[in-house]
Write a protein that holds these residues in place. Sequence first.
Motif, mmCIF file in Angstrom:
data_model
loop_
_atom_site.group_PDB
_atom_site.id
_atom_site.type_symbol
_atom_site.label_atom_id
_atom_site.label_comp_id
_atom_site.label_asym_id
_atom_site.label_seq_id
_atom_site.Cartn_x
_atom_site.Cartn_y
_atom_site.Cartn_z
ATOM 1 N N MET A 1 0.023 31.095 -19.958
ATOM 2 C CA MET A 1 -1.441 31.809 -20.012
ATOM 3 C C MET A 1 -1.820 32.365 -21.198
ATOM 4 N N LEU A 2 -0.677 33.124 -21.966
ATOM 5 C CA LEU A 2 -0.970 33.561 -23.091
ATOM 6 C C LEU A 2 -1.205 32.498 -24.408
ATOM 7 N N GLN A 3 -0.795 31.493 -24.112
ATOM 8 C CA GLN A 3 -0.977 30.214 -25.146
ATOM 9 C C GLN A 3 -2.550 30.047 -25.212
ATOM 10 N N ASN A 4 -3.216 30.366 -24.173
ATOM 11 C CA ASN A 4 -4.536 30.099 -24.327
ATOM 12 C C ASN A 4 -5.434 31.333 -24.935
ATOM 13 N N ILE A 5 -4.892 32.214 -25.488
ATOM 14 C CA ILE A 5 -5.502 33.286 -26.561
ATOM 15 C C ILE A 5 -5.310 32.800 -27.993
ATOM 16 N N GLU A 95 -9.022 47.610 -22.257
ATOM 17 C CA GLU A 95 -10.156 47.265 -21.504
ATOM 18 C C GLU A 95 -10.127 45.685 -21.939
ATOM 19 N N CYS A 96 -9.818 45.463 -23.422
ATOM 20 C CA CYS A 96 -10.042 44.037 -24.166
ATOM 21 C C CYS A 96 -8.948 43.097 -23.550
ATOM 22 N N ALA A 97 -7.518 43.875 -23.230
ATOM 23 C CA ALA A 97 -6.667 42.999 -22.594
ATOM 24 C C ALA A 97 -7.099 42.383 -21.111
ATOM 25 N N SER A 98 -7.385 43.446 -20.252
ATOM 26 C CA SER A 98 -7.594 43.097 -18.943
ATOM 27 C C SER A 98 -8.829 42.321 -18.737
ATOM 28 N N THR A 99 -9.964 42.188 -19.793
ATOM 29 C CA THR A 99 -11.191 41.135 -19.824
ATOM 30 C C THR A 99 -10.577 40.014 -20.367
ATOM 31 N N SER A 100 -9.507 39.947 -21.167
ATOM 32 C CA SER A 100 -9.010 38.613 -21.599
ATOM 33 C C SER A 100 -8.330 37.886 -20.443
ATOM 34 N N LEU A 101 -7.475 38.804 -19.709
ATOM 35 C CA LEU A 101 -6.721 38.050 -18.480
ATOM 36 C C LEU A 101 -7.669 37.507 -17.474
ATOM 37 N N GLU A 102 -8.769 38.320 -17.266
ATOM 38 C CA GLU A 102 -9.649 38.124 -16.097
ATOM 39 C C GLU A 102 -10.318 36.447 -16.628
ATOM 40 N N HIS A 103 -10.311 36.109 -17.700
ATOM 41 C CA HIS A 103 -11.012 34.883 -18.045
ATOM 42 C C HIS A 103 -9.858 33.973 -18.116
ATOM 43 N N LEU A 104 -8.659 34.188 -18.658
ATOM 44 C CA LEU A 104 -7.593 33.514 -18.799
ATOM 45 C C LEU A 104 -7.407 32.767 -17.110
ATOM 46 N N GLU A 105 -7.432 33.871 -16.215
ATOM 47 C CA GLU A 105 -7.360 33.338 -14.668
ATOM 48 C C GLU A 105 -8.067 32.479 -14.325
ATOM 49 N N GLU A 156 -1.370 45.064 -26.172
ATOM 50 C CA GLU A 156 -2.075 45.497 -25.032
ATOM 51 C C GLU A 156 -2.039 44.141 -24.157
ATOM 52 N N VAL A 157 -2.362 43.058 -24.480
ATOM 53 C CA VAL A 157 -2.506 41.811 -23.838
ATOM 54 C C VAL A 157 -1.247 41.613 -23.191
ATOM 55 N N ARG A 158 -0.027 41.652 -23.942
ATOM 56 C CA ARG A 158 1.042 41.410 -23.186
ATOM 57 C C ARG A 158 1.645 42.374 -22.370
ATOM 58 N N TRP A 161 -0.428 41.497 -19.090
ATOM 59 C CA TRP A 161 0.088 40.441 -18.579
ATOM 60 C C TRP A 161 1.557 40.517 -18.094
ATOM 61 N N LEU A 162 2.321 41.249 -18.513
ATOM 62 C CA LEU A 162 3.638 41.537 -17.835
ATOM 63 C C LEU A 162 3.233 42.266 -16.447
ATOM 64 N N ALA A 163 2.485 43.136 -16.435
ATOM 65 C CA ALA A 163 2.057 43.823 -15.195
ATOM 66 C C ALA A 163 1.517 42.903 -14.245
ATOM 67 N N GLN A 164 0.652 42.050 -14.589
ATOM 68 C CA GLN A 164 0.094 40.938 -13.576
ATOM 69 C C GLN A 164 1.221 40.127 -13.220
ATOM 70 N N GLN A 165 1.995 39.798 -13.817
ATOM 71 C CA GLN A 165 2.961 39.008 -13.505
ATOM 72 C C GLN A 165 4.213 39.620 -12.655
ATOM 73 N N GLY A 166 4.318 40.891 -12.604
ATOM 74 C CA GLY A 166 5.149 41.736 -11.737
ATOM 75 C C GLY A 166 6.257 41.784 -12.494
ATOM 76 N N GLN A 167 6.526 41.507 -13.814
ATOM 77 C CA GLN A 167 7.519 41.488 -14.735
ATOM 78 C C GLN A 167 7.912 43.084 -15.611
ATOM 79 N N PRO A 168 9.042 43.415 -15.491
ATOM 80 C CA PRO A 168 9.344 44.840 -16.216
ATOM 81 C C PRO A 168 8.753 45.063 -17.620
#
Length: 257
Positions: A1-5, A95-105, A156-158, A161-168
Amino acid sequence: MLQNIRVVLVNTSHPGNIGGAARAMKNMGLSQLVLVQPEDFPSGEAVARASGATDVLDAALVVDTLEEALTGCSVVLGTSARDRRIPWPLLDPRECASTSLEHLEQGGQVALVFGREYAGLTNEELQRCHFHVHIPSDPEFGSLNLAAAVQVLTYEVRMAWLAQQGQPTKMAKLETTAMLNSQLVTVEELEAYFRHLEQTLIAIRFLDPEKPRHLMARLRRLYGRCAISRLEMNILRGILTETQKVVDGAACKKGEE
């Protein structure tokens, strides 16, 4: 997913900042770097500052216009340190990070756009961004180094993303991992420890058995709040044993005198 940023640097004047940005990106798992009319690139200084992130530099796309850099993106977030006359949706880095992930999803491509070291993005360039991002630095010294700004947003993006993936988001130490995986002490082992503890406290004259003043009850409550492993219990018992040896040795020495 992060490769699309993609990280877009506009008209960067110092090649070292390009290398620093590449390093920041690779630290956080991003790889798409787009350079709009860089003043000095390729550059040995960029390679030196990249400190191993040369693959990001080698794959960097160099273009003539911001329009080319944004081709195919569904959301564009431009950094801005100054107040602008025309109000625009403004986000902080989180907020930039959360907005980015919404669009990546949703399968979109995201662009994080950074301006010139000396002047940032022009008003015209910012108007090509869907959101403006402001890093809330100290107003007394608010100008961030370009690579540092890239690090803040990509971090912040990472984290998001970690939180979204459930990773520590924290790396456990080996000792901590071993402790968590070890077996907890039994009630019998804990009672044996309390007897040992009480004997030792009496020996060092910290506990007066004639006037205990609820000391052991308070210590029981303290240890009761902890999930003690056998590894930890071995350490605690070892401390008590060595303490008793010191007390006994001092008593013997005094008796010889």
